[in-house]
Design a protein around this motif. Structure first.
Motif, PDB file in Angstrom:
ATOM      1  N   ILE A 198       0.899  -1.096   0.135  1.00 27.55           N
ATOM      2  CA  ILE A 198       0.134   0.035  -0.195  1.00 27.55           C
ATOM      3  C   ILE A 198       1.054   1.398   0.194  1.00 27.55           C
ATOM      4  CG2 ILE A 198      -1.656   1.152   1.211  1.00 27.55           C
ATOM      5  CD1 ILE A 198      -2.850  -1.449   2.255  1.00 27.55           C
ATOM      6  N   THR A 199       1.987   1.042   0.715  1.00 33.05           N
ATOM      7  CA  THR A 199       2.618   2.521   0.826  1.00 33.05           C
ATOM      8  C   THR A 199       3.482   2.675  -0.657  1.00 33.05           C
ATOM      9  OG1 THR A 199       3.372   1.750   3.165  1.00 33.05           O
ATOM     10  CG2 THR A 199       5.030   3.289   1.618  1.00 33.05           C
ATOM     11  N   ILE A 225      -1.152  -6.380  -4.861  1.00 36.95           N
ATOM     12  CA  ILE A 225      -0.402  -6.786  -3.638  1.00 36.95           C
ATOM     13  C   ILE A 225      -1.028  -6.957  -2.267  1.00 36.95           C
ATOM     14  CG2 ILE A 225       1.591  -6.134  -2.281  1.00 36.95           C
ATOM     15  CD1 ILE A 225       2.752  -4.937  -4.888  1.00 36.95           C
ATOM     16  N   SER A 226      -1.856  -5.871  -2.204  1.00 39.63           N
ATOM     17  CA  SER A 226      -2.634  -5.725  -0.844  1.00 39.63           C
ATOM     18  C   SER A 226      -3.836  -6.814  -0.816  1.00 39.63           C
ATOM     19  CB  SER A 226      -3.116  -4.267  -0.371  1.00 39.63           C
ATOM     20  OG  SER A 226      -4.044  -3.958  -1.437  1.00 39.63           O
ATOM     21  N   GLY A 227      -4.418  -7.046  -1.988  1.00 38.77           N
ATOM     22  CA  GLY A 227      -5.492  -7.849  -1.743  1.00 38.77           C
ATOM     23  C   GLY A 227      -5.118  -8.980  -1.880  1.00 38.77           C
ATOM     24  N   GLN A 228      -4.201  -9.521  -2.637  1.00 36.95           N
ATOM     25  CA  GLN A 228      -3.526 -10.854  -2.754  1.00 36.95           C
ATOM     26  C   GLN A 228      -2.955 -11.453  -1.195  1.00 36.95           C
ATOM     27  OE1 GLN A 228      -4.007 -13.228  -4.735  1.00 36.95           O
ATOM     28  NE2 GLN A 228      -2.892 -14.491  -3.359  1.00 36.95           N
ATOM     29  N   PHE A 270      -6.734  -0.568   9.167  1.00 41.80           N
ATOM     30  CA  PHE A 270      -5.500   0.071   9.795  1.00 41.80           C
ATOM     31  C   PHE A 270      -4.363  -0.150   8.796  1.00 41.80           C
ATOM     32  CE2 PHE A 270      -1.735  -1.289  12.288  1.00 41.80           C
ATOM     33  CZ  PHE A 270      -1.923  -0.406  13.137  1.00 41.80           C
ATOM     34  N   THR A 271      -4.350  -1.371   7.925  1.00 46.35           N
ATOM     35  CA  THR A 271      -3.148  -1.383   7.096  1.00 46.35           C
ATOM     36  C   THR A 271      -3.151  -0.381   5.990  1.00 46.35           C
ATOM     37  OG1 THR A 271      -4.460  -2.975   5.936  1.00 46.35           O
ATOM     38  CG2 THR A 271      -2.794  -3.864   7.663  1.00 46.35           C
ATOM     39  N   ALA A 272      -4.472   0.094   5.533  1.00 43.33           N
ATOM     40  CA  ALA A 272      -4.584   0.885   4.544  1.00 43.33           C
ATOM     41  C   ALA A 272      -4.270   2.167   5.137  1.00 43.33           C
ATOM     42  CB  ALA A 272      -6.153   1.160   4.046  1.00 43.33           C
ATOM     43  N   LEU A 273      -4.736   2.623   6.163  1.00 46.16           N
ATOM     44  CA  LEU A 273      -4.256   4.118   6.683  1.00 46.16           C
ATOM     45  C   LEU A 273      -2.911   4.213   6.983  1.00 46.16           C
ATOM     46  CD1 LEU A 273      -7.531   4.872   8.774  1.00 46.16           C
ATOM     47  CD2 LEU A 273      -6.897   5.611   6.634  1.00 46.16           C
TER      48      LEU A 273
END
Length: 378
Positions: A26-27, A270-273, A309-312
């Protein structure tokens, strides 16, 4: 609910490898999205630099003009006609053109020459050294101290150069709000001197700067100018016209859009998988929670909390990384165009929310289908 969320957090960070992969994905996506859109915003801002620096409320020009650099000369009668329009407080000519100057060491440098109205000097820059009145001196020019100033060898007061076989003298050094887009230094002088020194076309008035008596007079001025066969834009309208040209009539807007979309797809994939893999590896734990009485909405809340949390976190790190890289680039490259705007941040945030929502959907749909006896039977 607080205990459920605390448990969700521990499950998330317990596997540091998967958690780190989620954050990095995500970053990286946010960094690319904000970097690309910030670069585009900076380019659009620099493309309107002369409009910003002059600061006139209204600009009269030929209808074919698309950018500030592509000025088309107007005959002198247009200036007189505009001055006679009801609602015009005053109107002055402006010259804007490109020229080639020969420096003291014999090298040549392309420059932008701005010719201000001789009487009012309307749109003059802020002086840093010297006096604005010296622009009336013989061969007088003002050099703009911006990112391109060094291309003129950072001339001090009194430095001279040659422009179209005419001698020019730097009588003042000034600053402006925004430097130009195309990497050329800017010289200011009077309108009369500009049209004498720079090879002229048949008509020499590039733009007419208009000061309306009141905002209510703007519509009437536009209509009167249109009757003359020309167009009048407010400052904001002219900047939007320039932005529209670079967005839709050049490849710049399309290329930036494609890079932004690619960044979004990379982050989403990446994040979805990774998040879905995380859910699969923790199915036993979610099944056990369901067996001991955890309700469906509590499990959904756990997954939404983990995805949010991971997204923010990734969003904050991505924006910080982008801001740091832009600041560092500006230290090394003074003319670097990128600038972070609220629009860029909002768009990136919306895309991160989409990434979090899709990742959550994948996890929720899988967890809600699980039955506790499947876990214990295995």
């Amino acid at each position: 609910m607080k205990g459920i969320l605390r448990l969700a957090f521990k499950l998330l960070v317990n596997d540091s490898t998967k958690f780190t992969a989620l954050i990095i994905g995500i970053t990286f996506a946010v960094f690319l999205m904000v970097e690309m859109t910030s670069l585009f915003a900076g380019i659009l801002n620099k493309s309107s630099s002369t409009v910003i620096n002059i600061g006139a409320k209204m600009w009269v020009m030929d209808p074919a003009v698309q950018t500030i650099a592509s000025s088309i000369g107007m005959p002198d009668y247009v200036l007189d006609a505009v001055r006679s329009i009801d609602g015009v407080k005053f109107a002055v000519p402006l010259y804007s053109g490109a020229a080639l100057v020969r420096l003291r060491d014999g090298t040549y440098q392309a420059v932008t020459v701005i010719g201000l109205d001789d009487t009012t000097l309307y749109g003059r820059p802020k002086m840093k050294a010297g006096r604005i009145e010296d622009i009336y001196a013989e061969n007088g020019f003002l050099a703009i101290d911006d990112a391109e100033y060094g291309k003129l060898h950072s001339p001090p007061l009194g430095a001279d150069f040659e422009l179209n076989d005419h001698r020019g003298v730097v009588v003042g050094i000034a600053t402006v709000s925004s430097s130009g887009l195309f990497g050329t230094p800017t010289l200011y002088t009077t309108y009369t001197r500009a049209i004498q020194y720079v090879p002229p076309t048949r008509y020499t008035t590039s733009y007419i700067l208009v000061e309306p008596k009141s905002p209510a007079d703007v519509a009437h001025i536009k209509a009167a100018v249109a009757a003359l066969g020309y167009v009048a834009y407010t400052k904001a309208e002219f900047m939007r016209r320039i932005s529209h040209f670079y967005k839709y009539e050049t490849g710049l807007g399309t290329n930036i859009l494609l890079m932004t979309v690619i960044s979004f797809i990379v982050g989403l994939s990446i994040s979805g998988q990774t998040f879905y893999t995380f859910i699969l590896e923790n199915l036993e734990k979610f099944g056990a929670l369901k067996a001991i009485g955890a309700k469906r909405h509590e499990l959904v809340a756990m997954i939404l909390f983990q995805a949010t949390f991971t997204a923010l976190t990734g969003y904050g790190l991505g924006v910080g990384l982008c801001a740091g890289s832009i600041s560092l680039a500006r230290l090394r490259i003074p003319g670097y165009a990128a600038m972070i705007t609220y629009g860029n941040l909002t768009m990136a945030f919306a895309m991160v929310i989409v990434i979090a929502a899709l990742s959550s959907y994948l996890g929720v749909s899988r967890v809600l289908r699980i039955e506790p006896f499947d876990i214990f039977r295995g």
